[in-house]
Write a protein that holds these residues in place. Structure first.
Motif, PDB file in Angstrom:
ATOM      1  N   LEU A 144       0.679  -1.127  -0.080  1.00 46.16           N
ATOM      2  CA  LEU A 144      -0.037   0.060  -0.120  1.00 46.16           C
ATOM      3  C   LEU A 144       0.863   1.184  -0.106  1.00 46.16           C
ATOM      4  CD1 LEU A 144      -2.935  -0.911   2.509  1.00 46.16           C
ATOM      5  CD2 LEU A 144      -2.844  -1.331  -0.135  1.00 46.16           C
ATOM      6  N   HIS A 145       2.099   1.123   0.492  1.00 44.58           N
ATOM      7  CA  HIS A 145       2.791   2.645   0.735  1.00 44.58           C
ATOM      8  C   HIS A 145       4.404   2.322   1.051  1.00 44.58           C
ATOM      9  CE1 HIS A 145       2.926   2.143   5.084  1.00 44.58           C
ATOM     10  NE2 HIS A 145       1.737   1.868   5.006  1.00 44.58           N
ATOM     11  N   ASN A 183      -6.020   4.185  -0.849  1.00 43.04           N
ATOM     12  CA  ASN A 183      -5.481   3.638  -2.087  1.00 43.04           C
ATOM     13  C   ASN A 183      -6.870   3.228  -2.978  1.00 43.04           C
ATOM     14  OD1 ASN A 183      -3.283   3.054   0.099  1.00 43.04           O
ATOM     15  ND2 ASN A 183      -2.244   2.752  -1.901  1.00 43.04           N
ATOM     16  N   VAL A 191      -2.649  -1.395  -6.939  1.00 45.18           N
ATOM     17  CA  VAL A 191      -3.342  -0.164  -5.967  1.00 45.18           C
ATOM     18  C   VAL A 191      -2.577   0.994  -6.351  1.00 45.18           C
ATOM     19  CG1 VAL A 191      -3.982  -1.501  -4.089  1.00 45.18           C
ATOM     20  CG2 VAL A 191      -1.691  -0.350  -3.878  1.00 45.18           C
ATOM     21  N   SER A 192      -3.530   2.138  -6.374  1.00 48.58           N
ATOM     22  CA  SER A 192      -2.926   3.516  -6.735  1.00 48.58           C
ATOM     23  C   SER A 192      -1.780   4.008  -5.488  1.00 48.58           C
ATOM     24  CB  SER A 192      -3.917   4.464  -6.723  1.00 48.58           C
ATOM     25  OG  SER A 192      -4.545   4.717  -5.569  1.00 48.58           O
ATOM     26  N   PRO A 194      -0.988   6.124  -2.225  1.00 45.91           N
ATOM     27  CA  PRO A 194      -1.650   6.269  -1.235  1.00 45.91           C
ATOM     28  C   PRO A 194      -1.638   7.929  -0.886  1.00 45.91           C
ATOM     29  CG  PRO A 194       0.720   6.111  -0.510  1.00 45.91           C
ATOM     30  CD  PRO A 194       0.587   5.719  -1.933  1.00 45.91           C
TER      31      PRO A 194
END
Length: 467
Positions: A144-145, A183, A191-192, A194
């Motif tokens: 996610l990040h 996200n 995923v994009s 964050p």
């Protein structure tokens, strides 16, 4: 839970999107979200959770499931054992979240953390797909990040304006305090980047949402300022658009908000989970989500699964409810809850029967197999789960846990007849087989068989048989 600061107490997750019985037109307009809140076919509920108990005897960091027809009283599945456990990352999960995807199947998200190693900063979360919650496939851990911090309590909803799902989770960004991040994804794999989703300027965790309720989106979270659950709202789903508005609700220190819309009325429920492995669930209710005020639900009315922590609740169909029970099975044991002391359950301690405040260890002291009466099969006898050679029986009118010696006297002392609750006919009372004017009741928290004459006696002699 640990010595960790309360402002960072471990979160929960749940963006339960709920409008009961959403119409076909509403669904077509994408007014329901992530799991489409409630569909016309939905008639029951599934809960996901992990387990912890005071001394760790009931602790397990896998995905557990329970089902309910009213969202208040729950039947644990698989004997309250996990149905799936992560095989990578920390090797365990916290804070599971179950959402029905737009293709009709489910996705399960969870925190990548086993136990209370708060220094384990995972930038990934656990994800499974499931057609029916009877099997789990395509296990993966999306990243996610790249921040040197955690990704706690992931939840998701469908953002129709973007045509993507939003994954919202607790983390610490450049602000230096805990915020909710987001996200966006189409498949819960890629995923994009964050973004900060919600930051009121102080530590928060555990976001849970209800989307598209009369044109408003609601976000409940655990506030470090109040130690309780607070709501924010927005007419959009854009990051940064939510504004706090509600009063705070708590029972002691409370986290892990879960919003649930009744499938049969205009009632909303807000579940909260107290800190530490000794925590329990509490529930509040409202018929006006926009008002931001909540009324505590009487503990008589709800019973959550034993040792459950940080739950997620989603609506399911009757067929799914039936199929989950068929696949995983209902418990082979029961717990008995006191009517006038609903935080207390019948348990044995030093082979004496009493009612004690949940939670406690060994938690199995409160689990009973209700078997056909030893002296009369139309009655019941209570066989201990963790001492299976022993049964509840009365002796000098005191109820205790004794070894079955095979005698007729023991069989009669250990046999009771279940009748409608003396204080509430929807509950149960238990009449002694060989002293039919006497019933099991508690007195100074110890169990006895006594004659019942007063309203207090009737309340003392009334119990809920559940799980």
């Amino acid at each position: 839970m640990s010595a960790r600061p309360r402002s960072q107490a471990m979160p929960s997750r749940r963006l339960f999107l709920g409008a009961a019985a959403a119409t076909t037109a509403a669904l077509a307009a994408d007014l329901s979200l992530g799991a489409p809140p409630a569909r016309a076919a939905d008639s029951a509920y599934v809960m996901g959770y992990f387990t912890e108990s005071p001394n760790g005897l009931g602790t397990d960091y896998g995905l557990h499931l329970a089902v309910s027809t009213d969202s208040l009283n729950w039947t644990p599945l698989n004997q309250n054992n996990p149905v799936v456990t992560p095989t990578a990352g920390a090797g365990g999960l916290r804070d599971p979240f179950i959402m029905r995807k737009r293709d009709g199947g489910f996705v399960v998200l969870a925190t990548d953390l086993k136990g209370t190693d708060w220094g384990y900063n995972s930038q990934t979360i656990h994800v499974w797909d499931s057609a029916d919650l009877r099997s789990f496939t395509h296990y993966r851990r999306p990243h996610l990040h790249d921040m040197v911090t955690h990704s706690w309590a992931p939840e998701a909803f469908w953002d129709a304006s973007r045509g993507q799902y939003a994954i919202v989770y607790s983390s610490v960004n450049n602000s230096g305090h805990s915020v909710l991040m987001v996200n966006y994804t189409s498949d819960f794999t890629t995923v994009s980047a964050p973004q900060v989703f919600f930051d009121p300027g102080y530590d928060i965790i555990d976001g849970d949402m209800a989307v598209g309720v009369n044109g408003v989106n609601y976000l409940y979270f655990k506030s470090s300022r109040t130690g309780g659950l607070v709501g924010a709202r927005s007419t959009s789903l854009n990051p940064g658009s939510f504004t706090p508005f509600s009063t705070s609700v708590a029972h002691g220190g409370t986290e892990a908000p879960t919003l649930v819309k009744s499938l049969t009325s205009n009632t909303w429920y807000l579940w909260g989970d107290t800190y530490t492995p000794n925590g329990v669930f509490y529930a509040w209710r409202t018929t006006d989500l926009a008002a931001g005020t909540w009324t505590p639900v009487d503990q008589k009315l709800y019973t959550h699964p034993v040792n459950a922590k940080h739950c997620t609740i989603a609506p399911i169909t009757t067929a799914e409810y039936t199929n989950l029970l068929a696949r995983w099975g209902a418990p082979a044991w029961n717990r008995l809850k006191s009517y006038n002391h609903p935080a207390r359950y019948v348990r044995h301690a030093d082979y004496l029967a009493r009612i004690d405040t949940y939670p406690f260890d060994p938690y199995t002291d409160s689990q009973w197999k209700t078997v056909p009466g030893l002296a009369d099969s139309s009655g019941v006898s209570f066989q201990s789960v963790n001492h299976p050679t022993r049964y509840l029986r009365h002796y000098d009118y005191q109820v205790r846990l004794d070894v079955n010696d095979g005698t007729a006297v023991f069989a009669q002392d250990a046999t009771f007849h279940r009748v409608a609750g003396l204080a509430d006919a929807s509950w149960s009372s238990f009449r002694s087989h060989n002293h039919p004017t006497r019933y099991i009741r508690h007195s100074d928290y110890a169990l006895r068989v006594d004659p019942i004459t007063t309203a207090t006696d009737r309340a003392d002699a009334t119990f809920s048989v559940g799980h």
